[in-house]
Design a protein around this motif. Structure first.
Motif, PDB file in Angstrom:
ATOM      1  N   PHE A   9     -28.957  18.621 -56.504  1.00 14.23           N
ATOM      2  CA  PHE A   9     -29.377  18.108 -57.807  1.00 14.23           C
ATOM      3  C   PHE A   9     -28.663  16.802 -58.099  1.00 14.23           C
ATOM      4  O   PHE A   9     -27.443  16.710 -58.006  1.00 14.23           O
ATOM      5  N   ASP A  10     -29.469  15.785 -58.466  1.00 13.76           N
ATOM      6  CA  ASP A  10     -28.876  14.494 -58.855  1.00 13.76           C
ATOM      7  C   ASP A  10     -29.521  13.940 -60.120  1.00 13.76           C
ATOM      8  O   ASP A  10     -29.414  12.776 -60.416  1.00 13.76           O
ATOM      9  N   GLU A  55      -1.913   5.353 -60.724  1.00  9.55           N
ATOM     10  CA  GLU A  55      -2.547   5.784 -61.973  1.00  9.55           C
ATOM     11  C   GLU A  55      -3.980   5.261 -62.080  1.00  9.55           C
ATOM     12  O   GLU A  55      -4.894   5.981 -62.469  1.00  9.55           O
ATOM     13  N   LEU A  56      -4.208   4.009 -61.686  1.00  7.05           N
ATOM     14  CA  LEU A  56      -5.554   3.440 -61.741  1.00  7.05           C
ATOM     15  C   LEU A  56      -6.483   4.111 -60.732  1.00  7.05           C
ATOM     16  O   LEU A  56      -7.654   4.342 -61.007  1.00  7.05           O
ATOM     17  N   ARG A  57      -5.965   4.445 -59.533  1.00  7.16           N
ATOM     18  CA  ARG A  57      -6.779   5.153 -58.540  1.00  7.16           C
ATOM     19  C   ARG A  57      -7.181   6.527 -59.058  1.00  7.16           C
ATOM     20  O   ARG A  57      -8.322   6.949 -58.920  1.00  7.16           O
ATOM     21  N   VAL A  58      -6.232   7.242 -59.659  1.00  9.95           N
ATOM     22  CA  VAL A  58      -6.525   8.567 -60.206  1.00  9.95           C
ATOM     23  C   VAL A  58      -7.573   8.458 -61.301  1.00  9.95           C
ATOM     24  O   VAL A  58      -8.517   9.243 -61.359  1.00  9.95           O
ATOM     25  N   GLN A  59      -7.440   7.458 -62.177  1.00 10.33           N
ATOM     26  CA  GLN A  59      -8.423   7.269 -63.251  1.00 10.33           C
ATOM     27  C   GLN A  59      -9.811   6.989 -62.679  1.00 10.33           C
ATOM     28  O   GLN A  59     -10.811   7.511 -63.170  1.00 10.33           O
ATOM     29  N   ALA A  60      -9.878   6.159 -61.647  1.00  8.32           N
ATOM     30  CA  ALA A  60     -11.168   5.831 -61.044  1.00  8.32           C
ATOM     31  C   ALA A  60     -11.805   7.074 -60.422  1.00  8.32           C
ATOM     32  O   ALA A  60     -13.004   7.311 -60.574  1.00  8.32           O
ATOM     33  N   ASN A  61     -11.012   7.869 -59.711  1.00 10.59           N
ATOM     34  CA  ASN A  61     -11.543   9.099 -59.125  1.00 10.59           C
ATOM     35  C   ASN A  61     -11.914  10.104 -60.203  1.00 10.59           C
ATOM     36  O   ASN A  61     -12.883  10.851 -60.052  1.00 10.59           O
ATOM     37  N   ASP A  62     -11.157  10.141 -61.289  1.00  9.90           N
ATOM     38  CA  ASP A  62     -11.511  11.003 -62.405  1.00  9.90           C
ATOM     39  C   ASP A  62     -12.880  10.622 -62.952  1.00  9.90           C
ATOM     40  O   ASP A  62     -13.658  11.487 -63.353  1.00  9.90           O
ATOM     41  N   GLU A  63     -13.190   9.342 -62.950  1.00  9.48           N
ATOM     42  CA  GLU A  63     -14.507   8.887 -63.408  1.00  9.48           C
ATOM     43  C   GLU A  63     -15.607   9.432 -62.501  1.00  9.48           C
ATOM     44  O   GLU A  63     -16.678   9.813 -62.982  1.00  9.48           O
ATOM     45  N   LEU A  64     -15.362   9.474 -61.197  1.00  5.35           N
ATOM     46  CA  LEU A  64     -16.352  10.029 -60.274  1.00  5.35           C
ATOM     47  C   LEU A  64     -16.565  11.518 -60.543  1.00  5.35           C
ATOM     48  O   LEU A  64     -17.688  12.010 -60.502  1.00  5.35           O
ATOM     49  N   VAL A  65     -15.487  12.225 -60.839  1.00  6.20           N
ATOM     50  CA  VAL A  65     -15.593  13.646 -61.177  1.00  6.20           C
ATOM     51  C   VAL A  65     -16.376  13.806 -62.480  1.00  6.20           C
ATOM     52  O   VAL A  65     -17.233  14.690 -62.596  1.00  6.20           O
ATOM     53  N   LYS A  66     -16.124  12.942 -63.440  1.00  9.84           N
ATOM     54  CA  LYS A  66     -16.862  12.999 -64.710  1.00  9.84           C
ATOM     55  C   LYS A  66     -18.353  12.777 -64.485  1.00  9.84           C
ATOM     56  O   LYS A  66     -19.183  13.445 -65.098  1.00  9.84           O
ATOM     57  N   ILE A  67     -18.691  11.831 -63.618  1.00 11.18           N
ATOM     58  CA  ILE A  67     -20.100  11.570 -63.310  1.00 11.18           C
ATOM     59  C   ILE A  67     -20.734  12.829 -62.705  1.00 11.18           C
ATOM     60  O   ILE A  67     -21.805  13.257 -63.113  1.00 11.18           O
ATOM     61  N   GLY A  68     -20.056  13.412 -61.726  1.00 14.01           N
ATOM     62  CA  GLY A  68     -20.571  14.631 -61.099  1.00 14.01           C
ATOM     63  C   GLY A  68     -20.721  15.768 -62.088  1.00 14.01           C
ATOM     64  O   GLY A  68     -21.735  16.475 -62.097  1.00 14.01           O
ATOM     65  N   ASN A  69     -19.730  15.939 -62.959  1.00  9.95           N
ATOM     66  CA  ASN A  69     -19.802  17.004 -63.959  1.00  9.95           C
ATOM     67  C   ASN A  69     -20.909  16.754 -64.981  1.00  9.95           C
ATOM     68  O   ASN A  69     -21.557  17.689 -65.442  1.00  9.95           O
ATOM     69  N   ARG A  70     -21.141  15.487 -65.315  1.00 10.90           N
ATOM     70  CA  ARG A  70     -22.230  15.157 -66.246  1.00 10.90           C
ATOM     71  C   ARG A  70     -23.570  15.532 -65.625  1.00 10.90           C
ATOM     72  O   ARG A  70     -24.439  16.114 -66.276  1.00 10.90           O
ATOM     73  N   ILE A  71     -23.734  15.232 -64.331  1.00 12.65           N
ATOM     74  CA  ILE A  71     -24.974  15.575 -63.633  1.00 12.65           C
ATOM     75  C   ILE A  71     -25.167  17.090 -63.596  1.00 12.65           C
ATOM     76  O   ILE A  71     -26.257  17.603 -63.869  1.00 12.65           O
ATOM     77  N   TYR A  88     -22.325  26.534 -59.991  1.00 15.71           N
ATOM     78  CA  TYR A  88     -22.371  25.074 -59.958  1.00 15.71           C
ATOM     79  C   TYR A  88     -21.291  24.572 -59.016  1.00 15.71           C
ATOM     80  O   TYR A  88     -20.174  25.096 -58.998  1.00 15.71           O
ATOM     81  N   LEU A  89     -21.634  23.523 -58.267  1.00 16.65           N
ATOM     82  CA  LEU A  89     -20.736  23.024 -57.235  1.00 16.65           C
ATOM     83  C   LEU A  89     -20.743  21.503 -57.217  1.00 16.65           C
ATOM     84  O   LEU A  89     -21.801  20.888 -57.099  1.00 16.65           O
ATOM     85  N   LEU A  90     -19.571  20.904 -57.362  1.00 19.61           N
ATOM     86  CA  LEU A  90     -19.400  19.458 -57.252  1.00 19.61           C
ATOM     87  C   LEU A  90     -18.648  19.184 -55.961  1.00 19.61           C
ATOM     88  O   LEU A  90     -17.554  19.710 -55.754  1.00 19.61           O
TER      89      LEU A  90
END
Length: 145
Positions: A9-10, A55-71, A88-90
């Motif tokens: 699902f995307d 810290e910036l790398r973690v924030q950027a990866n957190d954004e990817l997780v947020k995108i996946g969770n939003r989907i 559900y699986l991300l």
């Protein structure tokens, strides 16, 4: 068969149709749906390799997780009204590879995936997820247009 169905699902129209089809299959077989979205690894790798502080790398990866969770949240909204069991699986990685891993991990007996309908030639050139799954999956693959 049809006891545990993996759906990629995307939130595109074709993946929404695939989800709807999987729900109908599960209703007939009293099965379960595993809804998976996959964030491509190269996005995460690029962020990890960027010359950013930790810290910036973690924030950027957190954004990817947020995108996946939003989907996945979109899928959840669609499925909340259904009377079926859902997981559900991300995952991070190429969708076809993560799908194969999910089939093994969750003991899925079928994969349902949407197709953008690019046709054989364009689909091969675009490295189509549905084409890869058809070629490599060890379980039946249902492609929804």
């Amino acid at each position: 068969m049809l006891k545990k169905i993996l759906v990629l699902f995307d939130e595109t129209d074709c993946s929404i149709r695939a989800l709807d089809y999987a729900v109908k299959l599960c209703s007939l077989s009293e099965g379960e749906v595993v809804v998976m979205t996959s964030v491509k690894t190269e996005m995460k790798v690029k962020v990890e390799a960027a010359p950013l502080d930790k810290e910036l790398r973690v924030q950027a990866n957190d954004e990817l997780v947020k995108i996946g969770n939003r989907i996945l949240g979109v899928a959840k909204q669609i499925l909340d009204k259904e009377q079926i069991r859902v997981q559900y699986l991300l995952e991070f990685g190429m969708p076809s590879e993560t799908a194969m891993n999910a089939v093994e991990k969750f003991h899925c007996d079928t994969i349902v995936v949407g197709s953008r309908g690019l046709g054989t030639f364009k689909g091969l050139l675009s490295d189509s997820v549905s084409n890869k799954l058809i070629q490599t999956a060890k379980v039946p693959v249902v492609v929804i247009k």
